[in-house]
Design an enzyme around this catalytic site. Structure first.
Site, mmCIF file in Angstrom:
data_model
loop_
_atom_site.group_PDB
_atom_site.id
_atom_site.type_symbol
_atom_site.label_atom_id
_atom_site.label_comp_id
_atom_site.label_asym_id
_atom_site.label_seq_id
_atom_site.Cartn_x
_atom_site.Cartn_y
_atom_site.Cartn_z
ATOM 1 N N ASN A 1 53.078 20.018 18.286
ATOM 2 C CA ASN A 1 52.265 21.230 18.279
ATOM 3 C C ASN A 1 53.045 22.433 18.799
ATOM 4 O OD1 ASN A 1 49.933 22.744 17.852
ATOM 5 N ND2 ASN A 1 49.198 22.404 19.908
ATOM 6 N N TYR B 1 55.884 33.519 10.616
ATOM 7 C CA TYR B 1 55.068 32.455 11.211
ATOM 8 C C TYR B 1 54.486 31.559 10.122
ATOM 9 C CZ TYR B 1 51.172 30.146 13.523
ATOM 10 O OH TYR B 1 50.281 29.214 13.997
ATOM 11 N N LYS C 1 55.182 27.551 9.720
ATOM 12 C CA LYS C 1 54.111 26.559 9.852
ATOM 13 C C LYS C 1 53.874 25.815 8.543
ATOM 14 C CE LYS C 1 52.526 25.773 13.257
ATOM 15 N NZ LYS C 1 53.081 24.863 14.283
#
Length: 118
Positions: free
Chosen positions: A19, A83, A87
């Site tokens: 995570n 980002y 991801k």
């Protein structure tokens, strides 16, 4: 639970939860090469190398779980391209881990189309 004794069976489970994330807000006009590389390193590198490190243990144990957190922003969009790209790599990594010696296979784990490895 064993119905005869009323005692729970003792089982061992191996779970890796990946995570890592840095979702610093940014505009596309402000992204530099260094910023881009830093986001890829922060959001992708730990997931890959943590998974790589535990695969021998998963093989010895006969399986386990690796949970890679992606981001809903990769499905619905946002104005943070570095980002989002990083991801999205979590989803690709999860699919890429699936066939490793058939230790586990990817399977859906949530309603938004994300996948987990079991």
């Amino acid at each position: 639970m064993d119905d005869r004794t009323g005692q729970a069976e003792s089982r061992r489970y191996f779970v890796l939860i990946n995570n890592d994330a840095n979702d610093t807000r940014h505009k596309i006009e402000d992204v530099t090469v260094e910023y881009w590389d830093d986001r890829m390193a922060i959001n992708q590198r730990p997931m890959f190398f943590a998974a790589q490190a535990v695969i021998p243990q998963l093989k010895r144990l006969g399986g386990g779980s690796i949970i890679n957190f992606g981001s809903v922003s990769t499905r619905i969009g946002s104005n943070f391209p570095a980002y989002m790209t990083a991801k999205a790599g979590a989803h690709g990594l999860t699919k890429g881990l699936g066939p490793v010696d058939k230790v586990w296979e990817p399977y859906p784990c949530s309603g938004d189309g994300q996948e987990c490895s079991k």
